[in-house]
Scaffold this motif. Structure first.
Motif, short mmCIF file in Angstrom:
data_model
loop_
_atom_site.label_atom_id
_atom_site.label_comp_id
_atom_site.label_asym_id
_atom_site.label_seq_id
_atom_site.Cartn_x
_atom_site.Cartn_y
_atom_site.Cartn_z
N PHE A 292 8.48 -28.67 -35.98
CA PHE A 292 7.14 -28.33 -36.48
C PHE A 292 6.92 -28.95 -37.85
CE2 PHE A 292 10.00 -24.82 -37.55
CZ PHE A 292 9.77 -24.62 -38.90
N LYS A 293 5.64 -29.16 -38.18
CA LYS A 293 5.28 -29.74 -39.48
C LYS A 293 3.89 -29.25 -39.88
CE LYS A 293 5.13 -34.06 -42.09
NZ LYS A 293 5.27 -35.54 -42.02
N ASN A 294 3.72 -29.02 -41.17
CA ASN A 294 2.44 -28.63 -41.73
C ASN A 294 1.76 -29.88 -42.28
OD1 ASN A 294 0.24 -27.57 -43.05
ND2 ASN A 294 1.41 -26.31 -44.49
N ASN A 295 0.75 -30.37 -41.56
CA ASN A 295 0.02 -31.56 -41.99
C ASN A 295 -1.22 -31.23 -42.79
OD1 ASN A 295 1.72 -33.56 -40.68
ND2 ASN A 295 0.92 -32.79 -38.74
N SER A 296 -1.42 -29.94 -43.10
CA SER A 296 -2.59 -29.54 -43.86
C SER A 296 -2.28 -29.55 -45.36
CB SER A 296 -3.05 -28.14 -43.44
OG SER A 296 -2.19 -27.14 -43.96
N ASP A 297 -3.28 -29.23 -46.18
CA ASP A 297 -3.08 -29.21 -47.63
C ASP A 297 -2.87 -27.80 -48.17
OD1 ASP A 297 -5.61 -28.23 -47.26
OD2 ASP A 297 -6.63 -29.65 -48.57
N LYS A 298 -2.64 -26.82 -47.26
CA LYS A 298 -2.37 -25.44 -47.67
C LYS A 298 -1.10 -24.94 -46.99
CE LYS A 298 -7.25 -24.25 -48.33
NZ LYS A 298 -8.37 -23.32 -47.93
N ALA A 299 -0.46 -23.96 -47.60
CA ALA A 299 0.74 -23.37 -47.01
C ALA A 299 0.39 -22.64 -45.72
CB ALA A 299 1.40 -22.41 -47.99
N THR A 300 1.30 -22.71 -44.76
CA THR A 300 1.15 -22.01 -43.49
C THR A 300 2.23 -20.94 -43.37
OG1 THR A 300 0.17 -23.91 -42.37
CG2 THR A 300 1.23 -22.26 -40.97
N GLU A 301 1.82 -19.71 -43.07
CA GLU A 301 2.76 -18.60 -42.93
C GLU A 301 3.15 -18.47 -41.46
OE1 GLU A 301 4.05 -16.97 -45.34
OE2 GLU A 301 2.69 -17.24 -47.05
N VAL B 274 3.31 -28.48 -33.69
CA VAL B 274 4.57 -28.11 -33.04
C VAL B 274 4.88 -29.13 -31.95
CG1 VAL B 274 5.63 -26.41 -31.51
CG2 VAL B 274 4.38 -25.65 -33.53
N THR B 275 6.15 -29.55 -31.89
CA THR B 275 6.60 -30.48 -30.86
C THR B 275 7.76 -29.87 -30.09
OG1 THR B 275 5.96 -32.39 -32.21
CG2 THR B 275 7.49 -32.80 -30.40
N ILE B 276 7.63 -29.84 -28.75
CA ILE B 276 8.69 -29.39 -27.86
C ILE B 276 8.89 -30.50 -26.83
CG2 ILE B 276 9.44 -27.66 -26.18
CD1 ILE B 276 7.64 -25.64 -27.64
N GLY B 277 10.06 -31.09 -26.79
CA GLY B 277 10.27 -32.23 -25.92
C GLY B 277 9.41 -33.39 -26.36
N GLU B 278 8.62 -33.94 -25.45
CA GLU B 278 7.75 -35.07 -25.76
C GLU B 278 6.32 -34.64 -26.06
OE1 GLU B 278 8.99 -38.13 -26.06
OE2 GLU B 278 10.97 -37.29 -25.59
N GLU B 279 6.03 -33.35 -25.99
CA GLU B 279 4.66 -32.88 -26.13
C GLU B 279 4.42 -32.22 -27.48
OE1 GLU B 279 3.58 -30.42 -22.87
OE2 GLU B 279 3.80 -32.01 -21.38
N THR B 280 3.25 -32.50 -28.06
CA THR B 280 2.87 -31.97 -29.36
C THR B 280 1.66 -31.04 -29.19
OG1 THR B 280 3.72 -33.89 -30.56
CG2 THR B 280 2.05 -32.57 -31.68
N HIS B 281 1.65 -29.95 -29.93
CA HIS B 281 0.59 -28.96 -29.84
C HIS B 281 0.17 -28.55 -31.25
CE1 HIS B 281 1.60 -28.40 -25.54
NE2 HIS B 281 2.84 -28.56 -25.95
N GLU B 282 -1.10 -28.24 -31.39
CA GLU B 282 -1.64 -27.79 -32.68
C GLU B 282 -1.82 -26.27 -32.64
OE1 GLU B 282 -1.94 -29.81 -35.22
OE2 GLU B 282 -1.39 -31.55 -33.98
N LEU B 283 -1.17 -25.58 -33.57
CA LEU B 283 -1.32 -24.13 -33.68
C LEU B 283 -2.20 -23.79 -34.88
CD1 LEU B 283 2.32 -22.79 -33.09
CD2 LEU B 283 0.57 -23.34 -31.39
N THR B 284 -3.03 -22.78 -34.71
CA THR B 284 -3.79 -22.20 -35.81
C THR B 284 -3.44 -20.72 -35.89
OG1 THR B 284 -5.67 -21.84 -34.33
CG2 THR B 284 -5.66 -23.88 -35.62
N THR B 285 -4.07 -19.99 -36.78
CA THR B 285 -3.78 -18.57 -36.96
C THR B 285 -3.85 -17.83 -35.61
OG1 THR B 285 -4.66 -18.62 -39.20
CG2 THR B 285 -4.47 -16.46 -38.13
#
Length: 261
Positions: A119-128, A94-105
């Motif tokens: 936001f972007k899914n950089n993994s190899d599985k779908a994210t809900e 997730v990116t807000i302004g100039e900062e990027t954060h990694e979210l998990t479940t």
């Protein structure tokens, strides 16, 4: 357009649904029957629109399945629209302004109305994910700010003096915010202390369990995966009745503002 549950072909039984829709009042929307929508800038995303002003809500809720390499890199919200994303399962950048954060479940991000959420899914599985947007109601001297967190790092607070009902506040409760997100968890046999009637409206996604929900004095069975819209002054309360998991749901609430005339 296709079904979110990917049920295709001829029906195998009578056409029926547990859905109940009383526009402007309340709605129960189960997963079966939800459709996928194609929306601009949501690339490789299976979007399902839930509450909207057409239902009577002052906000918009979505379910968003972000496929591998999918997301919204154009920007969601901004120009007075605040946004919120909750990671139901998977991973998301997730990116807000100039900062990027990694979210998990269990991870979430609140984006103020002066910024856009990317936001972007950089993994190899779908994210809900669960997405929300609402026009920010300004108040002189106050301004919201970015919030990043994960509900797995939070302890339940006893809800209104009851030890078998837990509450998590996902956003600060100060007056900079005109809304909040919470998770309420009812262990089996637990309930609200009373039937609520109030001006605030809710959009709620059931994360686990089963229960009976009072919506305008109609007791309706609900379970994991269901979505509930509760309009202003809709009578509301629930019991948890599931054997295998507590009844838990993520919900939004407008707050901290007087009524505009």
């Amino acid at each position: 357009m296709s079904y979110r549950t990917n049920e295709l072909g001829y029906p195998t039984d009578l056409l029926s649904s547990r859905a109940v829709v009383e526009r402007g009042n309340f709605a129960l929307i189960p997963p079966k029957g939800l459709v996928k929508n194609v929306l601009p800038h949501f690339d490789n995303c299976e979007m399902t629109i839930l509450s909207t002003p057409k239902l009577g809500a002052g906000f918009v809720d979505y379910l968003c399945r972000v496929l591998p390499n999918g997301g919204n890199t154009h920007g969601f919200g901004g120009n007075g629209i605040q946004t919120f994303i909750y990671c139901l399962e998977g991973e998301l950048t997730v990116t807000i302004g100039e900062e990027t954060h990694e979210l998990t479940t269990g991870g979430y991000a609140y984006c103020p109305p002066t910024e856009t959420l990317k936001f972007k899914n950089n993994s190899d599985k779908a994210t809900e994910t669960f997405l929300y947007k609402k026009r920010y109601q300004e108040a002189e001297g106050f301004a919201p700010y970015k919030v990043i967190g994960n509900t797995n790092d939070m302890e339940d607070q006893n809800y209104e003096g009851m030890t078998d009902v837990g509450l998590k506040d996902l956003l600060p409760t100060d007056l900079n915010f005109d809304m909040n997100f919470h998770i309420l968890t009812f262990h089996t046999g637990a309930s609200h202390g009373y039937i609520e009637t109030h001006y605030q409206e809710h959009g709620a996604l059931l994360l686990s369990g089963e229960g009976m929900y009072n919506l305008d004095n109609h007791w309706i069975p609900v379970k994991e995966g269901d979505y509930i819209f509760m309009g202003a002054y809709n009578l509301q309360a629930c019991y948890s009745v599931g054997r295998n998991a507590p009844l838990s749901y993520l919900y939004s609430k407008d707050c901290n503002r007087d009524v505009d005339l």
